[in-house]
Design a protein around this motif. Structure first.
Motif, mmCIF file in Angstrom:
data_model
loop_
_atom_site.group_PDB
_atom_site.id
_atom_site.type_symbol
_atom_site.label_atom_id
_atom_site.label_comp_id
_atom_site.label_asym_id
_atom_site.label_seq_id
_atom_site.Cartn_x
_atom_site.Cartn_y
_atom_site.Cartn_z
ATOM 1 N N ILE A 67 -20.184 -3.438 -5.666
ATOM 2 C CA ILE A 67 -19.158 -2.621 -6.191
ATOM 3 C C ILE A 67 -17.760 -3.052 -5.886
ATOM 4 C CG2 ILE A 67 -18.254 -0.796 -4.276
ATOM 5 C CD1 ILE A 67 -21.649 -0.729 -3.140
ATOM 6 N N TYR A 68 -16.945 -2.700 -6.515
ATOM 7 C CA TYR A 68 -15.592 -2.970 -6.746
ATOM 8 C C TYR A 68 -15.296 -2.046 -6.394
ATOM 9 C CZ TYR A 68 -10.847 -3.961 -9.503
ATOM 10 O OH TYR A 68 -9.768 -4.559 -9.537
ATOM 11 N N ALA A 69 -15.053 -1.063 -6.494
ATOM 12 C CA ALA A 69 -13.925 0.126 -5.328
ATOM 13 C C ALA A 69 -14.613 1.102 -5.205
ATOM 14 C CB ALA A 69 -13.041 -0.216 -6.236
ATOM 15 N N MET A 70 -14.165 1.760 -4.925
ATOM 16 C CA MET A 70 -15.294 2.998 -3.764
ATOM 17 C C MET A 70 -13.560 4.291 -4.629
ATOM 18 S SD MET A 70 -14.385 4.246 0.197
ATOM 19 C CE MET A 70 -12.215 3.865 0.886
ATOM 20 N N LYS A 71 -14.281 5.386 -5.393
ATOM 21 C CA LYS A 71 -13.312 6.334 -5.588
ATOM 22 C C LYS A 71 -13.100 7.640 -4.898
ATOM 23 C CE LYS A 71 -15.290 5.993 -10.660
ATOM 24 N NZ LYS A 71 -13.853 6.446 -11.234
ATOM 25 N N ILE A 72 -12.482 8.330 -3.948
ATOM 26 C CA ILE A 72 -12.125 9.447 -3.582
ATOM 27 C C ILE A 72 -10.646 9.977 -4.054
ATOM 28 C CG2 ILE A 72 -10.227 9.953 -1.687
ATOM 29 C CD1 ILE A 72 -10.698 7.198 -0.480
ATOM 30 N N ARG A 73 -11.872 11.303 -3.950
ATOM 31 C CA ARG A 73 -11.770 13.259 -4.771
ATOM 32 C C ARG A 73 -9.594 13.052 -4.094
ATOM 33 N NH1 ARG A 73 -16.379 14.423 -3.238
ATOM 34 N NH2 ARG A 73 -16.544 15.807 -5.487
ATOM 35 N N CYS A 74 -9.005 13.496 -5.417
ATOM 36 C CA CYS A 74 -7.777 13.891 -4.979
ATOM 37 C C CYS A 74 -7.102 15.121 -5.735
ATOM 38 C CB CYS A 74 -6.892 12.280 -4.694
ATOM 39 S SG CYS A 74 -4.948 13.325 -3.982
ATOM 40 N N GLU A 75 -6.615 16.349 -5.631
ATOM 41 C CA GLU A 75 -6.251 17.321 -5.714
ATOM 42 C C GLU A 75 -4.999 17.035 -6.227
ATOM 43 O OE1 GLU A 75 -6.751 21.936 -5.425
ATOM 44 O OE2 GLU A 75 -7.534 20.896 -3.877
ATOM 45 N N ASN A 76 -4.279 16.456 -6.114
ATOM 46 C CA ASN A 76 -2.802 16.588 -6.054
ATOM 47 C C ASN A 76 -2.387 14.543 -6.459
ATOM 48 O OD1 ASN A 76 -0.126 15.651 -6.771
ATOM 49 N ND2 ASN A 76 0.348 17.997 -5.850
ATOM 50 N N LEU A 77 -2.419 14.250 -7.230
ATOM 51 C CA LEU A 77 -2.651 12.660 -7.532
ATOM 52 C C LEU A 77 -0.913 12.016 -7.917
ATOM 53 C CD1 LEU A 77 -5.326 11.488 -10.176
ATOM 54 C CD2 LEU A 77 -5.449 11.012 -7.980
ATOM 55 N N ILE A 78 -0.040 12.756 -8.318
ATOM 56 C CA ILE A 78 1.595 12.494 -8.542
ATOM 57 C C ILE A 78 2.018 12.936 -7.190
ATOM 58 C CG2 ILE A 78 3.211 13.251 -9.024
ATOM 59 C CD1 ILE A 78 2.330 14.767 -11.476
ATOM 60 N N GLU A 79 1.333 13.807 -6.411
ATOM 61 C CA GLU A 79 1.907 13.748 -4.595
ATOM 62 C C GLU A 79 1.347 11.994 -3.276
ATOM 63 O OE1 GLU A 79 1.783 16.405 -0.540
ATOM 64 O OE2 GLU A 79 1.462 17.322 -2.379
ATOM 65 N N MET A 80 -0.052 12.459 -3.975
ATOM 66 C CA MET A 80 -0.385 11.227 -3.555
ATOM 67 C C MET A 80 -0.267 9.624 -3.993
ATOM 68 S SD MET A 80 -2.784 9.112 -1.189
ATOM 69 C CE MET A 80 -3.719 10.463 -0.775
ATOM 70 N N HIS A 81 -0.380 9.545 -5.166
ATOM 71 C CA HIS A 81 0.843 8.680 -5.672
ATOM 72 C C HIS A 81 2.285 7.929 -4.649
ATOM 73 C CE1 HIS A 81 2.518 5.886 -8.324
ATOM 74 N NE2 HIS A 81 0.777 5.094 -8.888
ATOM 75 N N SER A 82 2.922 9.159 -4.458
ATOM 76 C CA SER A 82 4.044 8.904 -4.637
ATOM 77 C C SER A 82 4.261 8.443 -2.592
ATOM 78 C CB SER A 82 4.779 10.354 -4.321
ATOM 79 O OG SER A 82 6.455 9.969 -3.680
ATOM 80 N N TYR A 83 3.332 9.660 -2.269
ATOM 81 C CA TYR A 83 2.931 8.804 -0.642
ATOM 82 C C TYR A 83 2.514 7.148 -0.365
ATOM 83 C CZ TYR A 83 1.098 9.376 3.998
ATOM 84 O OH TYR A 83 0.321 8.944 5.842
ATOM 85 N N LEU A 84 1.245 6.678 -1.178
ATOM 86 C CA LEU A 84 0.806 5.386 -0.890
ATOM 87 C C LEU A 84 2.242 4.132 -1.675
ATOM 88 C CD1 LEU A 84 -2.570 6.239 -2.762
ATOM 89 C CD2 LEU A 84 -2.020 5.335 0.266
ATOM 90 N N ARG A 85 3.422 4.911 -2.478
ATOM 91 C CA ARG A 85 3.877 3.397 -2.986
ATOM 92 C C ARG A 85 5.228 3.819 -1.400
ATOM 93 N NH1 ARG A 85 6.125 6.649 -6.982
ATOM 94 N NH2 ARG A 85 7.366 7.906 -5.714
ATOM 95 N N ASP A 86 5.170 4.803 -0.927
ATOM 96 C CA ASP A 86 6.479 4.796 0.350
ATOM 97 C C ASP A 86 5.676 3.335 1.067
ATOM 98 O OD1 ASP A 86 7.940 6.059 -1.094
ATOM 99 O OD2 ASP A 86 7.045 8.260 -0.052
ATOM 100 N N LEU A 87 3.948 3.666 1.528
ATOM 101 C CA LEU A 87 3.915 3.250 2.376
ATOM 102 C C LEU A 87 3.331 1.771 1.454
ATOM 103 C CD1 LEU A 87 0.360 4.819 3.698
ATOM 104 C CD2 LEU A 87 2.061 4.549 4.783
ATOM 105 N N LYS A 88 4.593 1.209 0.232
ATOM 106 C CA LYS A 88 4.116 -0.009 0.151
ATOM 107 C C LYS A 88 2.401 -0.499 -0.201
ATOM 108 C CE LYS A 88 8.400 -1.051 0.693
ATOM 109 N NZ LYS A 88 9.648 0.207 1.082
ATOM 110 N N VAL A 89 1.664 0.087 -0.612
ATOM 111 C CA VAL A 89 0.116 -0.812 0.020
ATOM 112 C C VAL A 89 0.361 -1.433 -1.517
ATOM 113 C CG1 VAL A 89 -0.979 0.868 0.165
ATOM 114 C CG2 VAL A 89 -0.684 1.605 -1.955
ATOM 115 N N SER A 90 -0.570 -1.853 -1.703
ATOM 116 C CA SER A 90 -0.392 -3.508 -2.982
ATOM 117 C C SER A 90 -1.362 -3.170 -3.945
ATOM 118 C CB SER A 90 -0.625 -5.056 -2.711
ATOM 119 O OG SER A 90 -2.142 -5.006 -1.853
ATOM 120 N N SER A 91 -0.839 -3.329 -4.841
ATOM 121 C CA SER A 91 -1.489 -3.414 -6.691
ATOM 122 C C SER A 91 -1.506 -1.998 -6.987
ATOM 123 C CB SER A 91 -3.001 -4.234 -6.228
ATOM 124 O OG SER A 91 -3.107 -5.588 -5.976
ATOM 125 N N LEU A 92 -0.304 -1.064 -6.951
ATOM 126 C CA LEU A 92 -0.475 0.561 -6.853
ATOM 127 C C LEU A 92 -0.517 0.411 -8.505
ATOM 128 C CD1 LEU A 92 -1.079 3.202 -6.032
ATOM 129 C CD2 LEU A 92 1.996 2.899 -6.145
#
Length: 348
Positions: A94-119
């Protein structure tokens, strides 16, 4: 007696600190329903723990938007080890888990602000999606998906599926189709990837279930997808090579099922016999059921759980007994929503 695959119940994650991981996923990704927390000895798993029954602590957390949960799993008497080599796209397991998300743009911005790695950037192949690495080293793919069981404040839902590295695509498709009902091939391509985290030539196949008959918690778990990856220009390595079940990373993918005895017989007939079988009922204090394990053609661990009892309101001793229910009928929505009594609103 019938055989039904109700959906992905959870994905198992081996961690160093179960509370720390639970708190991060509760706070940032909405996995705030703590269905159980349990300490016990994993006496039936010695096949995968070097013959020693290891003591462990486990949390099962859910996101009520809909999807599978997280089984966050920590050894108590040994320090879990990480993969010796960096895990590459297409390595076996198992390389990765998939998580369902209705608004990818909003979630991408949120995670970018969290400074998660390898985004990664948002990809438009098949369904829109992107990858990131959580603070504990686990790869996660957010996938655009509009299935909702229950409206929540969370920006995303639960587990939609997994990305699994395989050595022989046709053998793996046959396994996941015959044993788990993934008979719908929705994407099949050969591509060469060149980016910061992934290079090489791969065959990618996305498969999903028909869900002709779903019972129990099937509405909460929702539709699922698996993405199988075969490397075409190098020899992949096993992600858990020379490591134990429970070491760091994704340790198994678990399906909620009905008719375990029928599945056991089919698995044996098809050449995928159960490697672990609780036979009757396990008891995890707050939850109970019958669990088994089998391996896909590359040794990736697939857990099957036939749920017998789940907590509704633990403080009052209220539990839901599923053993006598019609396995073809999903539970009433109001009853499943009562799991929200187990919501955790602050860090453990």
């Amino acid at each position: 007696m019938v055989e039904i695959i109700n959906g992905i119940q959870q994905i198992g994650i081996g961690v160093l600190d179960v509370k720390k991981v639970f708190n991060w996923y509760r706070k940032h990704l909405g996995f705030d329903i703590l269905l159980f927390e349990d300490e016990a000895v994993a006496s039936l798993m010695t096949r995968y723990t070097n013959g020693k029954a290891e003591k462990r602590e486990a949390y099962l957390s859910l996101n009520m938007t809909g999807g599978g949960g997280l089984e966050i799993w920590q050894f108590k008497d040994r320090t879990p080890t990480a993969a010796i080599n960096p895990i590459q796209f297409g390595d076996l397991g198992i390389y990765a888990m998939k998580i369902r998300c209705e608004n990818l743009i909003e979630m991408h911005s949120y995670l970018r602000d969290l400074k998660v790695s390898s985004l990664s950037e948002i990809s438009q192949s098949y369904r829109s999606s992107f990858y990131f690495t959580d603070p504990f080293g686990n790869r996660v793919q957010m996938v655009e998906d509009h299935y909702v069981f229950c409206e929540q404040s969370s920006k995303n839902g639960g587990v939609l599926g997994a990305v699994i590295g395989v050595s022989n695509m046709e053998n793996s498709i046959e396994f996941y189709s015959s044993m788990l009902g993934y008979s719908l091939k929705t994407y099949d391509t050969i591509e060469t990837l060149e980016n910061d985290s992934t290079t090489g030539k791969y065959r990618r196949v996305i498969i999903s279930q028909e869900r002709k008959s779903v019972g129990g918690f099937g509405d909460l778990l929702g539709p699922t997808q698996l993405e199988l990856i075969q490397v075409l220009d190098r020899t992949p390595i096993k992600i858990f090579e020379n490591r134990l079940w429970g070491d760091l990373g994704y340790i198994h993918l678990c399906f909620d099922v009905s008719g375990m005895s029928l599945i056991r017989e089919k698995a044996k007939t098809n050449g995928y016999p159960f490697t672990v079988d609780s036979a009757n009922s396990f008891d995890m204090g707050d939850a109970a059921g019958h669990f088994s394990y089998m391996e896909d053609p590359d040794g990736t661990l697939i857990e099957l759980v036939e749920t017998h009892k789940v907590p509704i309101l633990k403080s009052l001793g209220l539990f839901l007994n599923l053993k006598k229910r019609n396995p073809h009928k999903t539970l009433p929505k109001w009853l499943v929503k009562s799991l929200s009594f187990s919501r955790v609103k602050k860090d453990k």
